[in-house]
Enzyme design. Structure first.
Site, PDB file in Angstrom:
ATOM      1  N   SER A  54      12.566  -3.587   6.319  1.00  0.00           N
ATOM      2  CA  SER A  54      13.843  -2.922   6.566  1.00  0.00           C
ATOM      3  C   SER A  54      13.746  -2.072   7.824  1.00  0.00           C
ATOM      4  O   SER A  54      12.715  -1.443   8.077  1.00  0.00           O
ATOM      5  CB  SER A  54      14.227  -2.040   5.379  1.00  0.00           C
ATOM      6  OG  SER A  54      15.359  -1.246   5.688  1.00  0.00           O
TER       7      SER A  54
ATOM      8  N   TYR B 210      11.955   3.499  -1.620  1.00  0.00           N
ATOM      9  CA  TYR B 210      12.333   2.238  -0.985  1.00  0.00           C
ATOM     10  C   TYR B 210      11.782   2.143   0.430  1.00  0.00           C
ATOM     11  O   TYR B 210      11.143   1.138   0.801  1.00  0.00           O
ATOM     12  CB  TYR B 210      13.858   2.119  -0.973  1.00  0.00           C
ATOM     13  CG  TYR B 210      14.403   0.929  -0.217  1.00  0.00           C
ATOM     14  CD1 TYR B 210      14.475  -0.327  -0.810  1.00  0.00           C
ATOM     15  CD2 TYR B 210      14.860   1.065   1.099  1.00  0.00           C
ATOM     16  CE1 TYR B 210      14.975  -1.418  -0.119  1.00  0.00           C
ATOM     17  CE2 TYR B 210      15.364  -0.026   1.793  1.00  0.00           C
ATOM     18  CZ  TYR B 210      15.422  -1.253   1.185  1.00  0.00           C
ATOM     19  OH  TYR B 210      15.925  -2.334   1.872  1.00  0.00           O
TER      20      TYR B 210
END
Length: 256
Positions: free
Chosen positions: A142, A156
């Site tokens: 990400s 995350y």
């Protein structure tokens, strides 16, 4: 572009994973739809077959060593040995909240699915890729790792950073076998149905959009189609001399 490839794509019963699976099938790959959502995986595989593609559904919890081993064996029995692995399974698995309020269970769950799952699936297919002296592993990280943003997503973002390290370490180790290992880092992607995963509130999604898009070169959120081609490219033989890289697909947000 992917003729003759057998691809195992985790988390492919919905959203981005489904887009990757459909793109791979359209480009000639046989695709194993691996997901904890067994019914959803079956629907995607059936839809691909209805369009003339080759696909099977595999029930898989990527955080479970036993489930991964069983799922890979089932995929190989149905389609042949795995030549491409896309480690897409992941998610937030907890509401966005300040770092000191996450529980140990929430932290461990985020790492188990996002990071440990990517390692377990890679470990399961590496022996057959080594034997073939060829393979493609594409991890999904990400762009949030570049900035630590958006805030309140510490487990995350930490897990996605670990995927970058996993990508680089595996690329070094597996390069002598002509196995490439790369990662795609999505930026802001227009929210869609996450099939039961914890999603952002409309207010939080808007605040993130307002924060990120003005800093992109391309002034819009991404859509699923923006990512599928990049993942398919790294899985193809056109990318055979590319390894250990992180490809940001983010409209130029994390411009370097």
């Amino acid at each position: 572009m992917l003729d003759g490839k057998v691809a195992l794509i985790t988390g492919s019963a919905q959203w981005l994973g489904r887009a990757y699976a459909e793109t791979f099938a359209a480009r000639g790959a046989a695709v194993a739809i691996a997901d904890i959502n067994e019914a959803g995986a079956g629907e995607v595989a059936a839809a691909i077959r209805a369009k003339g593609g080759k696909a099977c559904a595999v029930a898989m919890d990527v955080s479970s060593e036993e489930s991964v081993a069983r799922g890979v064996a089932e995929a190989c029995a149905a389609l042949g040995e795995i030549s491409v692995l896309v480690n897409n399974a992941g998610g937030l698995f907890a509401p966005v909240q300040s770092a000191e309020t996450f529980t140990v269970e929430q932290w461990n769950r985020a790492l188990a699915v996002n990071l440990t799952g990517s390692w377990l699936c890679s470990r399961a297919v590496i022996p057959q890729m080594k034997a073939a002296r060829c393979g493609r592993i594409v991890n999904i990280t990400s762009t949030t790792f570049d900035y630590g943003l958006p805030t309140e997503m510490v487990p995350y973002i930490s897990a996605k950073g670990g995927i970058v390290g996993l990508t680089r370490a595996l690329a070094r180790e597996l390069g002598p076998y002509d196995i490439t290992v790369n990662a795609v880092a999505p930026g802001l992607i227009q929210p869609q149905d996450r099939a039961g995963r914890i999603s952002l509130s409309a207010e939080k999604a808007k605040s993130i959009t307002d924060m990120v898009v003005p800093h992109q070169c391309i002034k819009r959120p991404g859509v699923v189609g923006d990512l599928a081609g990049a993942v398919a490219f790294l899985a193809s033989d056109d990318a055979r001399f590319i390894t250990g890289q992180v490809l940001n697909v983010d409209g130029g947000w994390a411009l370097k």
